[in-house]
Enzyme design. Sequence first.
Site, PDB file in Angstrom:
ATOM      1  N   HIS A  89       0.848  -1.204   0.000  1.00 37.46           N
ATOM      2  CA  HIS A  89       0.000   0.000   0.000  1.00 37.46           C
ATOM      3  C   HIS A  89       0.873   1.241   0.000  1.00 37.46           C
ATOM      4  O   HIS A  89       1.785   1.362   0.799  1.00 37.46           O
ATOM      5  CB  HIS A  89      -0.886   0.034   1.246  1.00 37.46           C
ATOM      6  CG  HIS A  89      -1.996  -0.964   1.223  1.00 37.46           C
ATOM      7  ND1 HIS A  89      -3.088  -0.889   2.060  1.00 37.46           N
ATOM      8  CD2 HIS A  89      -2.211  -2.047   0.450  1.00 37.46           C
ATOM      9  CE1 HIS A  89      -3.910  -1.889   1.800  1.00 37.46           C
ATOM     10  NE2 HIS A  89      -3.389  -2.607   0.837  1.00 37.46           N
TER      11      HIS A  89
ATOM     12  N   TYR B 158      -9.069   5.100   7.997  1.00 41.27           N
ATOM     13  CA  TYR B 158      -9.190   5.424   9.419  1.00 41.27           C
ATOM     14  C   TYR B 158     -10.283   6.481   9.537  1.00 41.27           C
ATOM     15  O   TYR B 158     -10.121   7.596   9.026  1.00 41.27           O
ATOM     16  CB  TYR B 158      -7.868   6.001   9.945  1.00 41.27           C
ATOM     17  CG  TYR B 158      -6.742   4.992  10.069  1.00 41.27           C
ATOM     18  CD1 TYR B 158      -5.969   4.632   8.973  1.00 41.27           C
ATOM     19  CD2 TYR B 158      -6.427   4.426  11.310  1.00 41.27           C
ATOM     20  CE1 TYR B 158      -4.920   3.722   9.101  1.00 41.27           C
ATOM     21  CE2 TYR B 158      -5.378   3.518  11.451  1.00 41.27           C
ATOM     22  CZ  TYR B 158      -4.636   3.170  10.335  1.00 41.27           C
ATOM     23  OH  TYR B 158      -3.597   2.270  10.468  1.00 41.27           O
TER      24      TYR B 158
ATOM     25  N   PRO C 191      -3.080   0.044  19.044  1.00 41.01           N
ATOM     26  CA  PRO C 191      -2.862  -0.412  17.663  1.00 41.01           C
ATOM     27  C   PRO C 191      -3.074   0.641  16.573  1.00 41.01           C
ATOM     28  O   PRO C 191      -2.783   0.376  15.406  1.00 41.01           O
ATOM     29  CB  PRO C 191      -3.877  -1.557  17.495  1.00 41.01           C
ATOM     30  CG  PRO C 191      -4.880  -1.370  18.560  1.00 41.01           C
ATOM     31  CD  PRO C 191      -4.214  -0.642  19.681  1.00 41.01           C
TER      32      PRO C 191
ATOM     33  N   LYS D 297       2.106  -0.196  15.061  1.00 37.56           N
ATOM     34  CA  LYS D 297       3.546  -0.229  15.367  1.00 37.56           C
ATOM     35  C   LYS D 297       4.015  -1.446  16.165  1.00 37.56           C
ATOM     36  O   LYS D 297       5.214  -1.733  16.200  1.00 37.56           O
ATOM     37  CB  LYS D 297       3.938   1.037  16.162  1.00 37.56           C
ATOM     38  CG  LYS D 297       3.903   2.297  15.357  1.00 37.56           C
ATOM     39  CD  LYS D 297       5.137   2.423  14.471  1.00 37.56           C
ATOM     40  CE  LYS D 297       4.956   3.410  13.350  1.00 37.56           C
ATOM     41  NZ  LYS D 297       4.692   2.851  12.037  1.00 37.56           N
TER      42      LYS D 297
ATOM     43  N   TYR E   6       4.363   6.646   9.915  1.00 36.89           N
ATOM     44  CA  TYR E   6       3.503   5.488   9.615  1.00 36.89           C
ATOM     45  C   TYR E   6       4.279   4.417   8.842  1.00 36.89           C
ATOM     46  O   TYR E   6       4.196   3.233   9.168  1.00 36.89           O
ATOM     47  CB  TYR E   6       2.270   5.950   8.826  1.00 36.89           C
ATOM     48  CG  TYR E   6       1.191   4.895   8.766  1.00 36.89           C
ATOM     49  CD1 TYR E   6       0.214   4.811   9.756  1.00 36.89           C
ATOM     50  CD2 TYR E   6       1.157   3.965   7.737  1.00 36.89           C
ATOM     51  CE1 TYR E   6      -0.772   3.823   9.723  1.00 36.89           C
ATOM     52  CE2 TYR E   6       0.183   2.977   7.692  1.00 36.89           C
ATOM     53  CZ  TYR E   6      -0.778   2.915   8.687  1.00 36.89           C
ATOM     54  OH  TYR E   6      -1.736   1.937   8.644  1.00 36.89           O
TER      55      TYR E   6
HETATM   56  P1  RFL Z   1       3.594 -11.813  21.404  1.00 41.10           P
HETATM   57  O1  RFL Z   1       3.107 -11.904  19.989  1.00 41.10           O
HETATM   58  O2  RFL Z   1       2.611 -11.526  22.464  1.00 41.10           O
HETATM   59  O3  RFL Z   1       4.344 -13.188  21.707  1.00 41.10           O
HETATM   60  C1  RFL Z   1       4.745 -13.544  23.012  1.00 41.10           C
HETATM   61  C2  RFL Z   1       4.774 -15.054  23.086  1.00 41.10           C
HETATM   62  O4  RFL Z   1       5.244 -15.447  24.379  1.00 41.10           O
HETATM   63  C3  RFL Z   1       4.424 -16.505  24.868  1.00 41.10           C
HETATM   64  N1  RFL Z   1       4.522 -16.530  26.345  1.00 41.10           N
HETATM   65  C4  RFL Z   1       5.260 -17.427  27.025  1.00 41.10           C
HETATM   66  N2  RFL Z   1       6.021 -18.435  26.603  1.00 41.10           N
HETATM   67  C5  RFL Z   1       6.644 -19.176  27.561  1.00 41.10           C
HETATM   68  N3  RFL Z   1       6.532 -18.918  28.909  1.00 41.10           N
HETATM   69  C6  RFL Z   1       5.781 -17.906  29.352  1.00 41.10           C
HETATM   70  N4  RFL Z   1       5.696 -17.671  30.676  1.00 41.10           N
HETATM   71  C7  RFL Z   1       5.109 -17.100  28.398  1.00 41.10           C
HETATM   72  N5  RFL Z   1       4.289 -16.020  28.489  1.00 41.10           N
HETATM   73  C8  RFL Z   1       3.947 -15.692  27.233  1.00 41.10           C
HETATM   74  C9  RFL Z   1       3.041 -16.168  24.335  1.00 41.10           C
HETATM   75  O5  RFL Z   1       2.185 -17.312  24.297  1.00 41.10           O
HETATM   76  C10 RFL Z   1       3.385 -15.656  22.937  1.00 41.10           C
HETATM   77  O6  RFL Z   1       3.405 -16.694  21.986  1.00 41.10           O
HETATM   78  O7  RFL Z   1       4.763 -10.738  21.548  1.00 41.10           O
HETATM   79  P2  RFL Z   1       5.897 -10.265  20.508  1.00 41.10           P
HETATM   80  O8  RFL Z   1       6.584 -11.443  19.883  1.00 41.10           O
HETATM   81  O9  RFL Z   1       6.675  -9.250  21.219  1.00 41.10           O
HETATM   82  O10 RFL Z   1       5.063  -9.574  19.301  1.00 41.10           O
HETATM   83  C11 RFL Z   1       4.340  -8.389  19.513  1.00 41.10           C
HETATM   84  C12 RFL Z   1       3.110  -8.357  18.594  1.00 41.10           C
HETATM   85  O11 RFL Z   1       2.384  -9.549  18.753  1.00 41.10           O
HETATM   86  C13 RFL Z   1       2.206  -7.156  18.890  1.00 41.10           C
HETATM   87  O12 RFL Z   1       2.984  -6.014  19.168  1.00 41.10           O
HETATM   88  C14 RFL Z   1       1.262  -6.826  17.717  1.00 41.10           C
HETATM   89  O13 RFL Z   1       0.327  -7.846  17.508  1.00 41.10           O
HETATM   90  C15 RFL Z   1       0.520  -5.514  17.968  1.00 41.10           C
HETATM   91  N6  RFL Z   1      -0.436  -5.172  16.883  1.00 41.10           N
HETATM   92  C16 RFL Z   1      -0.008  -4.608  15.698  1.00 41.10           C
HETATM   93  N7  RFL Z   1       1.310  -4.446  15.471  1.00 41.10           N
HETATM   94  C17 RFL Z   1       1.740  -3.968  14.261  1.00 41.10           C
HETATM   95  O14 RFL Z   1       2.947  -3.824  14.060  1.00 41.10           O
HETATM   96  N8  RFL Z   1       0.874  -3.646  13.230  1.00 41.10           N
HETATM   97  C18 RFL Z   1      -0.467  -3.791  13.385  1.00 41.10           C
HETATM   98  O15 RFL Z   1      -1.212  -3.556  12.436  1.00 41.10           O
HETATM   99  C19 RFL Z   1      -0.954  -4.256  14.666  1.00 41.10           C
HETATM  100  N9  RFL Z   1      -2.270  -4.429  14.863  1.00 41.10           N
HETATM  101  C20 RFL Z   1      -1.796  -5.423  17.056  1.00 41.10           C
HETATM  102  C21 RFL Z   1      -2.708  -5.012  16.014  1.00 41.10           C
HETATM  103  C22 RFL Z   1      -2.288  -6.057  18.198  1.00 41.10           C
HETATM  104  C23 RFL Z   1      -3.632  -6.282  18.310  1.00 41.10           C
HETATM  105  N10 RFL Z   1      -4.046  -6.975  19.477  1.00 41.10           N
HETATM  106  C24 RFL Z   1      -4.919  -8.066  19.446  1.00 41.10           C
HETATM  107  C25 RFL Z   1      -3.318  -6.779  20.711  1.00 41.10           C
HETATM  108  C26 RFL Z   1      -4.055  -5.232  16.142  1.00 41.10           C
HETATM  109  C27 RFL Z   1      -4.530  -5.826  17.296  1.00 41.10           C
HETATM  110  C28 RFL Z   1      -6.014  -5.978  17.414  1.00 41.10           C
HETATM  111  C1  PHB Z   2      -5.001  -4.545  11.018  1.00 44.11           C
HETATM  112  O1  PHB Z   2      -5.140  -4.768   9.794  1.00 44.11           O
HETATM  113  O2  PHB Z   2      -5.197  -5.410  11.871  1.00 44.11           O
HETATM  114  C2  PHB Z   2      -4.601  -3.187  11.460  1.00 44.11           C
HETATM  115  C3  PHB Z   2      -4.292  -2.230  10.519  1.00 44.11           C
HETATM  116  C4  PHB Z   2      -3.922  -0.957  10.940  1.00 44.11           C
HETATM  117  C5  PHB Z   2      -3.862  -0.664  12.289  1.00 44.11           C
HETATM  118  C6  PHB Z   2      -4.149  -1.637  13.230  1.00 44.11           C
HETATM  119  C7  PHB Z   2      -4.529  -2.911  12.823  1.00 44.11           C
HETATM  120  O3  PHB Z   2      -3.525   0.585  12.664  1.00 44.11           O
END
Ligand code: RFL
Ligand code: PHB
Length: 401
Positions: free
Chosen positions: A72, A201, A293, A297, A385
């Site tokens: 994009h 957005y 979110p 980032k 962004y």
């Molecule tokens: P994670 O993905 O939470 O992975 C951590 C792992 O550790 C495990 N764990 C353990 N393992 C062993 N022993 C323990 N005691 C443990 N405790 C936990 C867990 O089961 C898991 O598998 O962290 P990590 O690797 O630092 O990654 C971070 C990302 O997952 C997170 O920042 C993103 O998902 C945030 N996020 C977004 N980030 C983006 O860059 N772009 C996006 O568009 C974006 N959209 C989002 C998001 C997060 C969202 N939610 C659900 C929080 C949209 C949403 C809705």
């Molecule tokens: C997503 O596609 O899950 C998404 C996209 C943009 C955001 C957050 C989540 O800012």
Amino acid sequence: MRTQVAIVGAGPAGLLLSHLLRIQGIDCVVVEMRSREYCENRVRAGVLEQGTVDTLNEAGLGERMRNEGLVHHGIELLFDRRRHRIDMSKLTGGRAITVYGQHEVVRDLIAAADTHHHKLYFDVTDVSLHDVKTDHPSVRYTHDGVEHTIECDYVAGCDGFHGISRQAIPADVLRTYERVYPYAWLGILADAAPSCDELVYAHHERGFALFSMRSPTVTRLYLQCQPDENLDAWSDDRIWNELETRFENDVGWKPTRGKITQKSVTPMRSFVTEPMQYGRLFLAGDAAHIVPPTGAKGMNLAVADVRMLSRALAARYNESRDDLLDRYSADCLERVWRAEHFSYFMTNMLHPSFDDTPFVNRLKMSELKYVSSSEAAARALAENYVGLPFAPEPRVLGKAA
Ligand code: RFL
Ligand code: PHB
């Protein structure tokens, strides 16, 4: 068991760190409390910054992302019934984002770990860290009812916000900075072809809404809701009606409806831990910091952290240099705080707050008009962004800077 680096957590941070260390000849073991299926199917982020895409490509992990990811060049802001496009590529000298699900990145990483026979243990319990302040730290865990100890040189805490690694840093050393927002996101996945090529957005007086996608047949949508929102109160019809209201615009664009295959509520939080290292323990990703979110980032920061950590560990093992490890936390926190500010800025601007005064809500509207009309303001949004470039390569692997 003995290894060089013990990694706790198999999210994007832990899995990518393991891959980056292995390709530099450093031995490591990953322990994860969830099952492989759970990790491979956990739907979360969707937006990869240019630097994240470059990192995955350089590590030889980019083939499926290049084929299936959606590149994009802009995003849209929708307010006052009008759509305003921010041309990110034009404003940033050609940089772009790629829409490719986090769970797809995780699947690619697990597939690579399989191919190269990496030591990756799922379904472990009772993980605990020991002696991280000494030069012989260890990680203990239970797997299939048997207790194990990993003796190692370093521990990487990649276990997310609810993990245990952060707790190994004494309370009098650890500083935390936090903001909890008075709203959350209700997110859905729908079997519907995206009705727009770019993310939208929307700021509406009833609340924020986001149009995103996962593939040419799957739409991802979010609605601002209460932090304690009851999902049972949201029938599919109510969700679609509310989305259509919040996306109302003068040209009649709306998301295409389809079968809703997943619903969830995500709280919104900003959180930073300082320092991100203690003795031989290094925190990376959500274990050290959380962003709301809105700026997309979180996963990108996790990738930036482990890129930095893998280089610092390579400098230690391949060049006997500790300087990059010593400044790991300081180096990471520069990017972390920039992303924290950007995520906070996007979140405040796009969410009408029902707790705020009309004055504050007027300021949000003024900011939206400004970023949509001033090239300077739009460029600042765009460069954050798409993600700031990585600092020039540190001197590792014997190359002079
Ligand atoms: P994670 O993905 O939470 O992975 C951590 C792992 O550790 C495990 N764990 C353990 N393992 C062993 N022993 C323990 N005691 C443990 N405790 C936990 C867990 O089961 C898991 O598998 O962290 P990590 O690797 O630092 O990654 C971070 C990302 O997952 C997170 O920042 C993103 O998902 C945030 N996020 C977004 N980030 C983006 O860059 N772009 C996006 O568009 C974006 N959209 C989002 C998001 C997060 C969202 N939610 C659900 C929080 C949209 C949403 C809705
Ligand atoms: C997503 O596609 O899950 C998404 C996209 C943009 C955001 C957050 C989540 O800012």
